[in-house]
Write an enzyme that holds these catalytic residues in place. Structure first.
Site, PDB file in Angstrom:
ATOM      1  N   SER A 119       0.823  -1.208   0.000  1.00  0.00           N
ATOM      2  CA  SER A 119       0.000   0.000   0.000  1.00  0.00           C
ATOM      3  C   SER A 119       0.854   1.254   0.000  1.00  0.00           C
ATOM      4  O   SER A 119       0.339   2.342  -0.220  1.00  0.00           O
ATOM      5  CB  SER A 119      -0.854   0.034   1.260  1.00  0.00           C
ATOM      6  N   HIS A 140      -1.114  -2.726  -7.201  1.00  0.00           N
ATOM      7  CA  HIS A 140      -1.822  -2.409  -5.957  1.00  0.00           C
ATOM      8  C   HIS A 140      -3.338  -2.542  -6.131  1.00  0.00           C
ATOM      9  O   HIS A 140      -3.981  -1.687  -6.739  1.00  0.00           O
ATOM     10  CB  HIS A 140      -1.438  -0.977  -5.519  1.00  0.00           C
ATOM     11  N   GLU A 152      -3.827   0.109  -9.001  1.00  0.00           N
ATOM     12  CA  GLU A 152      -2.777   1.101  -9.231  1.00  0.00           C
ATOM     13  C   GLU A 152      -1.544   0.373  -9.755  1.00  0.00           C
ATOM     14  O   GLU A 152      -1.132  -0.642  -9.191  1.00  0.00           O
ATOM     15  CB  GLU A 152      -2.393   1.790  -7.908  1.00  0.00           C
ATOM     16  N   ASN A 190      -3.759   5.930  -1.382  1.00  0.00           N
ATOM     17  CA  ASN A 190      -3.510   6.008   0.064  1.00  0.00           C
ATOM     18  C   ASN A 190      -2.870   7.321   0.495  1.00  0.00           C
ATOM     19  O   ASN A 190      -2.991   7.710   1.652  1.00  0.00           O
ATOM     20  CB  ASN A 190      -2.673   4.811   0.520  1.00  0.00           C
TER      21      ASN A 190
HETATM   22  N1  NAD Z   1      -6.087  -4.144   3.787  1.00  0.00           N
HETATM   23  C1  NAD Z   1      -6.248  -3.369   2.756  1.00  0.00           C
HETATM   24  O1  NAD Z   1      -7.259  -2.675   2.606  1.00  0.00           O
HETATM   25  C2  NAD Z   1      -5.179  -3.327   1.675  1.00  0.00           C
HETATM   26  C3  NAD Z   1      -5.475  -2.731   0.450  1.00  0.00           C
HETATM   27  C4  NAD Z   1      -4.498  -2.760  -0.571  1.00  0.00           C
HETATM   28  C5  NAD Z   1      -3.252  -3.334  -0.319  1.00  0.00           C
HETATM   29  N2  NAD Z   1      -2.995  -3.879   0.915  1.00  0.00           N
HETATM   30  C6  NAD Z   1      -1.670  -4.476   1.131  1.00  0.00           C
HETATM   31  O2  NAD Z   1      -1.789  -5.879   0.959  1.00  0.00           O
HETATM   32  C7  NAD Z   1      -0.816  -6.541   1.770  1.00  0.00           C
HETATM   33  C8  NAD Z   1      -1.509  -7.568   2.644  1.00  0.00           C
HETATM   34  O3  NAD Z   1      -2.448  -6.916   3.463  1.00  0.00           O
HETATM   35  P1  NAD Z   1      -3.713  -7.684   4.089  1.00  0.00           P
HETATM   36  O4  NAD Z   1      -4.709  -6.639   4.440  1.00  0.00           O
HETATM   37  O5  NAD Z   1      -4.105  -8.823   3.225  1.00  0.00           O
HETATM   38  O6  NAD Z   1      -3.043  -8.233   5.443  1.00  0.00           O
HETATM   39  P2  NAD Z   1      -3.477  -9.519   6.313  1.00  0.00           P
HETATM   40  O7  NAD Z   1      -2.933  -9.278   7.668  1.00  0.00           O
HETATM   41  O8  NAD Z   1      -4.938  -9.807   6.150  1.00  0.00           O
HETATM   42  O9  NAD Z   1      -2.698 -10.734   5.593  1.00  0.00           O
HETATM   43  C9  NAD Z   1      -1.308 -10.841   5.535  1.00  0.00           C
HETATM   44  C10 NAD Z   1      -0.963 -12.314   5.336  1.00  0.00           C
HETATM   45  O10 NAD Z   1       0.431 -12.430   5.067  1.00  0.00           O
HETATM   46  C11 NAD Z   1       0.881 -13.617   5.668  1.00  0.00           C
HETATM   47  N3  NAD Z   1       2.321 -13.580   5.803  1.00  0.00           N
HETATM   48  C12 NAD Z   1       3.092 -12.861   6.670  1.00  0.00           C
HETATM   49  N4  NAD Z   1       4.402 -13.112   6.453  1.00  0.00           N
HETATM   50  C13 NAD Z   1       4.461 -13.990   5.420  1.00  0.00           C
HETATM   51  C14 NAD Z   1       5.531 -14.642   4.755  1.00  0.00           C
HETATM   52  N5  NAD Z   1       6.794 -14.429   5.105  1.00  0.00           N
HETATM   53  N6  NAD Z   1       5.247 -15.504   3.744  1.00  0.00           N
HETATM   54  C15 NAD Z   1       3.955 -15.736   3.389  1.00  0.00           C
HETATM   55  N7  NAD Z   1       2.885 -15.142   3.984  1.00  0.00           N
HETATM   56  C16 NAD Z   1       3.148 -14.289   5.002  1.00  0.00           C
HETATM   57  C17 NAD Z   1       0.144 -13.666   7.004  1.00  0.00           C
HETATM   58  O11 NAD Z   1       0.139 -14.986   7.553  1.00  0.00           O
HETATM   59  C18 NAD Z   1      -1.252 -13.189   6.574  1.00  0.00           C
HETATM   60  O12 NAD Z   1      -2.081 -14.289   6.205  1.00  0.00           O
HETATM   61  C19 NAD Z   1      -0.076  -5.444   2.538  1.00  0.00           C
HETATM   62  O13 NAD Z   1       1.096  -5.095   1.845  1.00  0.00           O
HETATM   63  C20 NAD Z   1      -1.076  -4.308   2.510  1.00  0.00           C
HETATM   64  O14 NAD Z   1      -0.493  -3.043   2.648  1.00  0.00           O
HETATM   65  C21 NAD Z   1      -3.925  -3.913   1.909  1.00  0.00           C
END
Ligand code: NAD
Length: 291
Positions: A119, A140, A152, A190
């Site tokens: 993000s 993204h 994005e 963001n």
């Molecule tokens: N939440 C949102 O609205 C949003 C929107 C766009 C982008 N993002 C981005 O997406 C990414 C994930 O966010 P999310 O909301 O899904 O988080 P989340 O906490 O729901 O999921 C993250 C996952 O990553 C896994 N993980 C951690 N370390 C790992 C590793 N070394 N190898 C494999 N898996 C691993 C965790 O077990 C977890 O299941 C982040 O970079 C976040 O910034 C989030």
């Protein structure tokens, strides 16, 4: 080069949505996480969301079954090495993302394209730690991935034109619309959205309004479909805080300082919907403000 196989790292709320849309568009998907529980939960969410699309007659039962059959879960990161495209969507911590690309590198075929769903973290910096900064980009997605139309596209300083064009084509094939952003902290969505959410938390912190009045004010007064605190819970408060820290550090401007109340909620483990409590408490039948 044509992308046919996609590896996704992280089966959390974004990773499972990304797997869902790629599989539904006919790509062969390998979904990786470090936790079996996260993989099981992610697959359960994909099944539930595909079922919902069937019941709304957006897709057929055959489409759903074919999509599910195209998703292969794995706890072994190296399994992603033979994919045409890797989408990293693990937790928003630069050390975690760097370690993933580092561990993956020895298993990668030379032509694999690497992307991150970060993000806010610098694509140029993530790319520079790999052996292929020219074939590395920010891809993204927005939350919830199956519903939101935008992706994005963020070029790092070294990203080459064929990689950009290939990923633009992938976004179109997913039925989504691309917006291109330069690689500066938090990109476009963001950079604009998170300071608004952070300001809503300050509004709560300073007692200008309570949780309900702030959300109602922005929904009915500014026409937002969700209130900012409700949206923060939906994004995840740890992710919101991580993005504010990237903006604060990367742009060195005090206007981006994370609200201490946001820090306190994250310290408490109140991360929003995904942990059952954030600005709202989700453990009952209907969400109620936590305090
Ligand atoms: N939440 C949102 O609205 C949003 C929107 C766009 C982008 N993002 C981005 O997406 C990414 C994930 O966010 P999310 O909301 O899904 O988080 P989340 O906490 O729901 O999921 C993250 C996952 O990553 C896994 N993980 C951690 N370390 C790992 C590793 N070394 N190898 C494999 N898996 C691993 C965790 O077990 C977890 O299941 C982040 O970079 C976040 O910034 C989030």
């Amino acid at each position: 080069m044509e992308i046919k196989t996609v590896g996704i790292v992280g089966a959390g709320q974004m990773g499972n949505g990304i797997a869902h849309v790629f599989a539904l568009s006919g790509y062969d998907v390998t979904l990786n996480d470090i936790s079996q529980e996260a993989l099981d939960r992610g697959l359960g969410t994909i099944r539930k969301n595909l079922d919902r699309q069937v019941s709304k007659e957006k897709i057929s039962a055959e489409d759903r079954d074919a999509a599910l059959a195209r998703i292969h879960p794995t706890l072994t990161l190296a399994d992603l090495g033979k994919m045409d495209l890797v989408v990293e969507s693990a937790s928003e911590r630069e050390t975690i993302k760097n370690a993933i690309f580092e561990d993956l590198q020895p298993h990668l075929k030379p032509e694999t394209i690497l992307t991150s769903n970060t993000s806010s973290i610098s694509i140029t910096r993530l790319a520079s730690r790999t052996d292929r900064p020219e074939r590395f980009m920010g891809l993204h997605f927005m939350n919830p991935v199956p519903m939101m139309k935008l992706v994005e596209l963020i070029r790092g300083i070294a990203t080459d034109e064929p990689t950009y064009q290939l990923l633009l084509d992938v976004v179109n094939k997913l039925g989504k619309t691309a917006a291109s952003a330069e690689d500066f902290p938090a990109f476009i969505v963001n950079r604009v959205l998170l300071p608004m959410i952070n300001e809503a938390v300050y509004t709560l912190y300073e007692g200008v309004g309570n949780v309900q009045s702030i959300d109602t004010a922005m929904k009915l007064g500014a026409g937002h479909p969700m209130g900012p605190l409700e949206l923060a819970d939906f994004i995840g408060l740890d992710t919101c805080l991580a993005i504010m820290n990237v903006l604060h550090d990367g742009l060195a401007d005090t206007k981006y300082r994370p609200c201490p109340l946001l820090v306190k909620y994250v310290d408490a483990g109140w991360l929003g919907r995904k942990s059952g409590r954030g600005f709202y408490d989700y453990r009952g039948d209907t969400p109620v403000p936590s305090r």
